[in-house]
Write a protein that holds these residues in place. Structure first.
Motif, PDB file in Angstrom:
ATOM      1  N   PRO A  17       0.679  -1.132  -0.019  1.00 36.06           N
ATOM      2  CA  PRO A  17       0.193   0.054  -0.190  1.00 36.06           C
ATOM      3  C   PRO A  17       0.424   0.867   0.091  1.00 36.06           C
ATOM      4  O   PRO A  17       0.549   2.247  -0.215  1.00 36.06           O
ATOM      5  N   ILE A  18       1.935   1.075   0.482  1.00 43.04           N
ATOM      6  CA  ILE A  18       2.384   2.811   0.653  1.00 43.04           C
ATOM      7  C   ILE A  18       3.413   2.790  -0.915  1.00 43.04           C
ATOM      8  O   ILE A  18       3.862   4.086  -0.584  1.00 43.04           O
ATOM      9  N   GLY A  19       3.889   2.387  -1.395  1.00 40.69           N
ATOM     10  CA  GLY A  19       4.682   1.584  -2.803  1.00 40.69           C
ATOM     11  C   GLY A  19       3.343   2.917  -3.807  1.00 40.69           C
ATOM     12  O   GLY A  19       4.314   3.697  -4.649  1.00 40.69           O
ATOM     13  N   GLY A  20       2.480   2.662  -3.101  1.00 39.35           N
ATOM     14  CA  GLY A  20       1.490   4.241  -4.207  1.00 39.35           C
ATOM     15  C   GLY A  20       1.164   3.636  -5.775  1.00 39.35           C
ATOM     16  O   GLY A  20       1.165   1.904  -5.918  1.00 39.35           O
ATOM     17  N   ALA A  27      -3.803  -1.328 -15.991  1.00 35.54           N
ATOM     18  CA  ALA A  27      -4.694  -0.980 -15.500  1.00 35.54           C
ATOM     19  C   ALA A  27      -3.820  -0.684 -14.068  1.00 35.54           C
ATOM     20  O   ALA A  27      -3.034  -1.435 -13.756  1.00 35.54           O
ATOM     21  N   SER A  28      -4.533   0.188 -13.375  1.00 35.99           N
ATOM     22  CA  SER A  28      -3.591   0.163 -11.898  1.00 35.99           C
ATOM     23  C   SER A  28      -3.952  -1.156 -11.236  1.00 35.99           C
ATOM     24  O   SER A  28      -4.709  -1.379 -10.729  1.00 35.99           O
ATOM     25  N   VAL A  29      -2.480  -1.219 -10.306  1.00 38.22           N
ATOM     26  CA  VAL A  29      -2.387  -2.327  -9.282  1.00 38.22           C
ATOM     27  C   VAL A  29      -1.927  -1.772  -7.824  1.00 38.22           C
ATOM     28  O   VAL A  29      -1.341  -2.668  -7.560  1.00 38.22           O
ATOM     29  N   GLY A  30      -2.034  -0.465  -7.786  1.00 33.16           N
ATOM     30  CA  GLY A  30      -1.656   0.050  -6.674  1.00 33.16           C
ATOM     31  C   GLY A  30      -2.847   0.723  -5.971  1.00 33.16           C
ATOM     32  O   GLY A  30      -3.473   0.639  -6.171  1.00 33.16           O
ATOM     33  N   ASP A  36       4.038   9.531   1.210  1.00 37.08           N
ATOM     34  CA  ASP A  36       5.147   9.269   1.250  1.00 37.08           C
ATOM     35  C   ASP A  36       5.129   9.857   2.907  1.00 37.08           C
ATOM     36  O   ASP A  36       5.758   8.899   3.562  1.00 37.08           O
ATOM     37  N   ALA A  37       4.756  10.755   3.609  1.00 39.09           N
ATOM     38  CA  ALA A  37       5.169  11.197   5.520  1.00 39.09           C
ATOM     39  C   ALA A  37       4.255  10.593   6.351  1.00 39.09           C
ATOM     40  O   ALA A  37       4.716   9.849   6.623  1.00 39.09           O
ATOM     41  N   GLU A  38       2.811  10.306   5.492  1.00 38.22           N
ATOM     42  CA  GLU A  38       2.639   9.103   6.452  1.00 38.22           C
ATOM     43  C   GLU A  38       2.617   7.794   6.347  1.00 38.22           C
ATOM     44  O   GLU A  38       2.962   7.136   7.218  1.00 38.22           O
ATOM     45  N   ALA A  39       3.273   7.434   5.537  1.00 43.58           N
ATOM     46  CA  ALA A  39       3.770   6.017   5.136  1.00 43.58           C
ATOM     47  C   ALA A  39       5.671   5.926   6.063  1.00 43.58           C
ATOM     48  O   ALA A  39       4.999   4.926   7.161  1.00 43.58           O
ATOM     49  N   LEU A  40       6.006   6.672   6.202  1.00 45.74           N
ATOM     50  CA  LEU A  40       7.467   7.259   7.261  1.00 45.74           C
ATOM     51  C   LEU A  40       6.715   7.286   8.111  1.00 45.74           C
ATOM     52  O   LEU A  40       7.139   6.334   9.018  1.00 45.74           O
ATOM     53  N   ARG A  41       5.475   7.518   8.518  1.00 46.28           N
ATOM     54  CA  ARG A  41       4.949   7.184  10.374  1.00 46.28           C
ATOM     55  C   ARG A  41       4.886   6.411  10.493  1.00 46.28           C
ATOM     56  O   ARG A  41       4.633   5.012  11.513  1.00 46.28           O
ATOM     57  N   ALA A  42       3.968   5.526   9.713  1.00 40.67           N
ATOM     58  CA  ALA A  42       3.141   3.746   9.647  1.00 40.67           C
ATOM     59  C   ALA A  42       4.708   3.292  10.177  1.00 40.67           C
ATOM     60  O   ALA A  42       4.709   2.078  11.182  1.00 40.67           O
ATOM     61  N   ILE A  43       6.199   3.316   9.149  1.00 36.66           N
ATOM     62  CA  ILE A  43       7.138   2.597   9.614  1.00 36.66           C
ATOM     63  C   ILE A  43       7.886   2.590  11.377  1.00 36.66           C
ATOM     64  O   ILE A  43       8.000   2.074  11.539  1.00 36.66           O
ATOM     65  N   HIS A  44       7.782   3.759  11.471  1.00 39.97           N
ATOM     66  CA  HIS A  44       8.105   4.424  12.520  1.00 39.97           C
ATOM     67  C   HIS A  44       7.208   3.365  13.519  1.00 39.97           C
ATOM     68  O   HIS A  44       7.476   3.335  14.916  1.00 39.97           O
ATOM     69  N   PHE A  54       9.276  -6.181   7.683  1.00 35.78           N
ATOM     70  CA  PHE A  54       9.155  -5.484   6.950  1.00 35.78           C
ATOM     71  C   PHE A  54       9.349  -6.372   5.329  1.00 35.78           C
ATOM     72  O   PHE A  54      10.297  -6.766   4.874  1.00 35.78           O
ATOM     73  N   ASP A  55       7.521  -6.235   4.589  1.00 41.29           N
ATOM     74  CA  ASP A  55       7.830  -7.479   3.415  1.00 41.29           C
ATOM     75  C   ASP A  55       7.626  -6.594   2.397  1.00 41.29           C
ATOM     76  O   ASP A  55       6.234  -5.830   2.278  1.00 41.29           O
ATOM     77  N   THR A  56       8.329  -5.806   1.263  1.00 39.90           N
ATOM     78  CA  THR A  56       8.308  -4.691   0.055  1.00 39.90           C
ATOM     79  C   THR A  56       9.097  -6.249  -0.883  1.00 39.90           C
ATOM     80  O   THR A  56       8.091  -7.371  -1.245  1.00 39.90           O
ATOM     81  N   ALA A  57       8.580  -5.612  -2.319  1.00 43.44           N
ATOM     82  CA  ALA A  57       8.952  -5.723  -3.115  1.00 43.44           C
ATOM     83  C   ALA A  57       9.721  -4.628  -4.456  1.00 43.44           C
ATOM     84  O   ALA A  57       8.946  -3.542  -4.381  1.00 43.44           O
ATOM     85  N   ALA A  58      10.681  -5.079  -5.284  1.00 43.46           N
ATOM     86  CA  ALA A  58      10.888  -4.337  -6.107  1.00 43.46           C
ATOM     87  C   ALA A  58       9.691  -3.872  -6.749  1.00 43.46           C
ATOM     88  O   ALA A  58       9.358  -2.333  -7.308  1.00 43.46           O
ATOM     89  N   ALA A  59       8.428  -4.498  -7.242  1.00 40.08           N
ATOM     90  CA  ALA A  59       7.265  -4.371  -7.731  1.00 40.08           C
ATOM     91  C   ALA A  59       6.125  -3.352  -7.311  1.00 40.08           C
ATOM     92  O   ALA A  59       5.333  -1.940  -8.019  1.00 40.08           O
ATOM     93  N   TYR A  60       6.182  -3.415  -5.735  1.00 33.33           N
ATOM     94  CA  TYR A  60       5.694  -1.926  -5.512  1.00 33.33           C
ATOM     95  C   TYR A  60       6.296  -0.716  -5.477  1.00 33.33           C
ATOM     96  O   TYR A  60       6.789  -0.040  -5.531  1.00 33.33           O
ATOM     97  N   GLY A  61       5.015   0.335  -6.109  1.00 38.62           N
ATOM     98  CA  GLY A  61       5.239   1.294  -6.721  1.00 38.62           C
ATOM     99  C   GLY A  61       6.553   1.561  -7.436  1.00 38.62           C
ATOM    100  O   GLY A  61       6.945   2.519  -7.676  1.00 38.62           O
ATOM    101  N   THR A  62       6.958  -0.017  -8.616  1.00 36.08           N
ATOM    102  CA  THR A  62       8.291   0.373  -8.506  1.00 36.08           C
ATOM    103  C   THR A  62       9.590   1.037  -8.231  1.00 36.08           C
ATOM    104  O   THR A  62      10.375   1.955  -8.985  1.00 36.08           O
ATOM    105  N   GLY A  63       9.555   0.159  -7.057  1.00 35.86           N
ATOM    106  CA  GLY A  63      10.840   0.806  -6.378  1.00 35.86           C
ATOM    107  C   GLY A  63      10.782   1.232  -4.893  1.00 35.86           C
ATOM    108  O   GLY A  63      11.067   1.593  -4.426  1.00 35.86           O
ATOM    109  N   HIS A  64       9.163   2.180  -5.472  1.00 33.76           N
ATOM    110  CA  HIS A  64       9.295   3.422  -4.181  1.00 33.76           C
ATOM    111  C   HIS A  64       8.718   2.531  -2.886  1.00 33.76           C
ATOM    112  O   HIS A  64       9.667   3.753  -1.981  1.00 33.76           O
TER     113      HIS A  64
END
Length: 330
Positions: A17-20, A27-30, A36-44, A54-64
């Motif tokens: 969800p934080i990838g945007g 098709a939109s797959v985000g 971004d600011a709220e995403a950093l607050r969520a991580i903290h 923390f589970d992420t992927a290169a695909a999430y927001g294409t690296g974001h």
């Protein structure tokens, strides 16, 4: 709970969800609402509540999403980062361009993840190809093993719902984890049996059915067109149909709502407690994009698994005839 040599809580933060924004085949797959600011607050907030996986992927927001994690995890070496490769990305256009099956692409993909995550070594890299046959995947894992020998990653695994695929790779040295779909609607019993047998790290994708088990959505809900849950995707995304909650799943959730919220739990906390009651080694990785969402998720840790009597009653109310259909076999 131990992952490699790091201690983690049995709960992670999913970073899709934080990838945007991102797109595939027009098709939109985000997820909508990423900030971004709220995403950093969520991580903290996750770190503050003892969530260090923390589970992420290169695909999430294409690296974001990886870049955001790099910011949020600075100075936190205890964090366990799981990322995924195997989907070609174009960071400039935010496009996902299908599976990368050429083994020559594995090392460059891992190097790119290391740069975006600003890490010298990634804890676990997963193959982000649910449906690829073992014959296609095996050479990719051979390249991951080379990266492990070079100290770029500590272990690797597969994000797949195909039990036979996971079983074929389980004996491989360095293969340490499987990520598979599981939630109240999909018990994934065959895959769970394999995880118990092999002792692999078990990361649960879609533990809240892409948000349906949050209780925020009803029959009148219609999600924005740019939200991934409006896309016509494969059966793993059947929780929503054309942006509306699947009526069959809504009915099942209504039938067991009181049981899930036993003892003062929220619906989300009960859904996570159901997963821990199924197997103590399960690590749900619900997606989150706000600190408030993290607060609710972290509260489940204090409640723990649902009681056995509650679990037994839930099973009498949820039809299971085809519930394991996404727990796939070839």
């Amino acid at each position: 709970m131990q992952i490699l040599d790091k201690t983690v809580a049995p709960l992670g933060m999913g970073c899709w969800p934080i990838g945007g924004e991102m797109y595939a085949d027009g098709a939109s797959v985000g997820y909508t609402g990423a900030d971004d600011a709220e995403a950093l607050r969520a991580i903290h907030a996750a770190l503050d509540h003892g969530i260090t996986l923390f589970d992420t992927a290169a695909a999430y927001g294409t690296g974001h999403a990886e870049r955001l994690l790099a910011q949020g995890l600075k100075g936190r070496p205890e964090a366990v980062v799981v990322t995924k490769i195997g989907i070609a990305i174009d960071e400039a256009s935010k496009q996902l361009n299908g599976y990368e099956t050429d083994p020559a692409r594995v090392q460059p993909a891992i190097d790119a993840c290391l740069r975006r995550l600003e890490r010298d070594c990634i804890d676990i890299v997963l193959l982000h190809q649910n449906e690829s046959p073992v014959a296609v995947a095996a050479p990719l894992f051979a390249e991951m093993d080379k990266a492990r020998a070079a100290g770029k990653i500590r272990g690797f695994g597969w994000s797949t719902d195909f039990t036979a695929s996971a079983a074929a790779m389980a004996p491989r040295e360095g293969f340490v984890a499987v990520q598979h779909a599981m939630n109240l609607f999909i018990p994934a019993s065959r895959m769970q049996a394999l995880m118990a047998e092999t002792g692999l790290v078990t990361l649960l994708r879609s533990p809240l059915a892409m948000g349906l088990l949050s209780g925020k959505y009803d029959a009148q809900t219609r999600l924005p067109a740019e939200d991934v849950r409006t896309a016509s995707l494969s059966s793993w995304a059947a929780y929503f149909q054309d942006g509306r909650p699947n009526p069959a799943f809504l009915d099942q959730m209504t039938a067991v709502r009181d049981l899930l919220t036993t003892g003062g739990r929220s619906l989300v906390q009960g859904a996570l407690g159901w997963l821990w009651a199924k197997r103590a080694e399960n690590i749900p990785i619900p997606g989150a994009r706000t600190a408030a969402q993290i607060e609710g998720l972290a509260g489940a840790l204090a409640f723990g698994p649902l009681p056995p009597a509650v679990m037994a009653e839930i099973e009498t109310l949820i039809p299971r005839e085809a519930a394991d259909a996404p727990d796939r076999q070839r």
